[in-house]
Enzyme design. Structure first.
Site, PDB file in Angstrom:
ATOM      1  N   ASN A 144      -4.141   4.375  -3.943  1.00  0.00           N
ATOM      2  CA  ASN A 144      -3.671   3.220  -3.168  1.00  0.00           C
ATOM      3  C   ASN A 144      -4.208   3.232  -1.745  1.00  0.00           C
ATOM      4  O   ASN A 144      -4.493   4.296  -1.195  1.00  0.00           O
ATOM      5  CB  ASN A 144      -2.136   3.226  -3.127  1.00  0.00           C
ATOM      6  CG  ASN A 144      -1.529   2.694  -4.407  1.00  0.00           C
ATOM      7  OD1 ASN A 144      -1.993   1.716  -4.964  1.00  0.00           O
ATOM      8  ND2 ASN A 144      -0.470   3.344  -4.869  1.00  0.00           N
ATOM      9  N   CYS A 164      -3.919  -0.100 -11.775  1.00  0.00           N
ATOM     10  CA  CYS A 164      -2.539  -0.007 -11.312  1.00  0.00           C
ATOM     11  C   CYS A 164      -1.634  -0.037 -12.536  1.00  0.00           C
ATOM     12  O   CYS A 164      -1.992  -0.605 -13.569  1.00  0.00           O
ATOM     13  CB  CYS A 164      -2.204  -1.172 -10.381  1.00  0.00           C
ATOM     14  SG  CYS A 164      -0.521  -1.146  -9.707  1.00  0.00           S
ATOM     15  N   TYR A 244       6.851  -5.706  -5.786  1.00  0.00           N
ATOM     16  CA  TYR A 244       6.347  -5.637  -4.411  1.00  0.00           C
ATOM     17  C   TYR A 244       6.546  -6.954  -3.669  1.00  0.00           C
ATOM     18  O   TYR A 244       6.506  -6.976  -2.435  1.00  0.00           O
ATOM     19  CB  TYR A 244       4.869  -5.249  -4.404  1.00  0.00           C
ATOM     20  CG  TYR A 244       4.632  -3.798  -4.742  1.00  0.00           C
ATOM     21  CD1 TYR A 244       4.662  -2.821  -3.755  1.00  0.00           C
ATOM     22  CD2 TYR A 244       4.408  -3.388  -6.048  1.00  0.00           C
ATOM     23  CE1 TYR A 244       4.466  -1.489  -4.058  1.00  0.00           C
ATOM     24  CE2 TYR A 244       4.205  -2.057  -6.373  1.00  0.00           C
ATOM     25  CZ  TYR A 244       4.234  -1.107  -5.367  1.00  0.00           C
ATOM     26  OH  TYR A 244       4.046   0.221  -5.679  1.00  0.00           O
TER      27      TYR A 244
END
Length: 421
Positions: A144, A164, A244
């Site tokens: 990341n 991911c 997120y």
């Protein structure tokens, strides 16, 4: 087939090893090299890794090294899963932004920029070593912030695809709710890394029936609870946002929450200490249950699928990955890195067509892409002014006083990792 894992001393690694062992028919690994500068962690992790392979009758050889050049030599693929600065740097990323009233998170906002600045130069150095040693190797980036790191790799001409576990996590969750096999569930997954939405959930293939309305009607409460978002928000959107997106849709609420409890980094650091003690037990020959709380669920399955497709014909033909936009989202430049369904094979990843997006999503994607442009520029060239501009452009910051204060704090907390500071 030889694979190298840079960051192989991570406590994540047994999750990856378990997937390699279970899915050996999909990805027949003959040699797996774990590469990490922390020799003590490598010893503990590799010991458990060999026991997992042995228990599951995997004939592959597992070796370790602290030498990147030696580790990646002759590898068919190199998987990057490193964390520059470790959990200590992550803890800073999650705390100092709160001093300015902004979210503290390791990939989103100011903390995410700090991580990008630390990480991009290191990853590019590793990639150059891979290219010198074995220019035909694929680089799979799980490090990341995946979108920014993958874009740095691609712009430097490396054979790279970003990965991911958000999409595969949704796929597995929806499959359980629908009571079908995960391979039957295909996602209309659109956005950027850690800024994405599931616009559709299709059965049987990319062109199958969209059962997302049924999922929301019958399981909306459970889905919203998992996202830590109100059911009424999910219903009004009519799609499933990545968790997120909570940092955007409920920023102030999240900031208040984060200020009242220990950082996630502190929790993970304690968990890692316990996991490493477990890994040192010679009787342990499977991944412990505690590892599920560490994060990265289904990471191994996603990694196996991607590597198998890049290296042969074993993986799924369509997967959610991070790769160049190349006109897929017409409001972004071609060299933006997006996270969408793509056809994956020996030549890399080609995004599938995406319908015109609602401005509600397209606007935020465009805004964060502009921030990522500036973030990558700051990571590659350094300088206080570039850091400030990236922070000012971020939709979670966007105010002069915030950007000024965050710039000073970011540089102060990361000086040892910034060659230009």
């Amino acid at each position: 087939m030889k694979l190298a894992v840079v960051g192989g001393g991570s406590t994540y690694t047994p999750e990856l090893i378990d997937g390699f062992a279970r899915l050996r028919d999909t990805l027949p690994i003959e040699e797996l090299v774990l590469v990490d500068p922390a020799a003590d962690r490598l010893e503990l992790v590799s010991g458990l890794a060999r026991r997992i392979f042995a228990k599951q009758d995997h004939a592959g050889k597992i070796t370790t090294t602290t030498d990147i050049d030696a580790g990646v030599a002759d590898a068919d693929a190199v998987l990057l899963q490193l964390r520059v600065g470790g959990q200590a740097a992550r803890n800073q990323d999650e705390t100092w932004p709160l001093e300015c009233g902004c979210v503290g998170q390791e990939t989103t906002g100011a903390g995410g920029l700090a991580k990008a600045l630390r990480t991009v130069p290191v990853v590019l150095d590793i990639a150059e070593r891979v290219r010198r040693t074995n220019p035909d190797a694929w680089i799979i980036d799980f490090t990341n912030p995946v979108g920014i790191v993958t874009r740095a790799l691609l712009q430097a001409g490396h054979k790279a695809v970003g990965l991911c576990n958000v999409a595969i996590g949704f796929q597995r969750k929806f499959a359980r709710l629908l009571e079908v096999e995960p391979g039957q569930v295909h996602l209309d997954h659109v956005g950027l890394n850690h800024l994405s939405w599931e616009l559709g959930v299709r059965l049987g293939g990319p062109d199958g029936e969209n059962v997302l309305p049924k999922l929301l009607a019958e399981h909306g409460d459970a889905i919203a609870d998992d996202l830590h978002m109100p059911r009424k928000l999910v219903d009004r959107l009519g799609v499933v946002p990545s968790y997120y997106l909570r940092y955007f849709y409920a920023h102030d609420e999240v900031v208040k929450e984060l200020g009242t409890k220990p950082s996630r980094a502190a929790e993970v650091a304690a968990m890692e200490k316990e996991l490493l003690e477990m890994y040192g037990d010679p009787a342990l020959d499977e991944k412990p249950e505690l590892l599920a709380k560490r994060g990265g669920a289904f990471y191994s399955e996603a990694a196996v699928d991607l590597a198998a497709s890049l290296l042969g014909d074993g993986g799924s033909p369509v997967q959610v990955v991070n790769t160049y936009n190349n006109g897929t989202l017409p409001f972004l430049p071609d060299d933006a890195v997006i996270e969408v369904q793509a056809r994956v094979g020996r030549d890399g990843a080609t995004p599938l067509a995406v319908p015109a997006l609602d401005p509600l999503y397209a606007g935020l994607i465009a805004n964060v892409t502009a921030y990522e442009d500036l973030a990558l520029e700051a990571a590659l060239r350094g300088g206080r002014d570039r850091v400030f501009k990236a922070l000012l452009a971020h939709p979670l910051i966007g105010q002069f006083d915030y950007a000024e204060g965050l710039t000073d704090r970011l540089i102060a907390h990361n000086r040892e990792h910034l060659a230009w500071a």
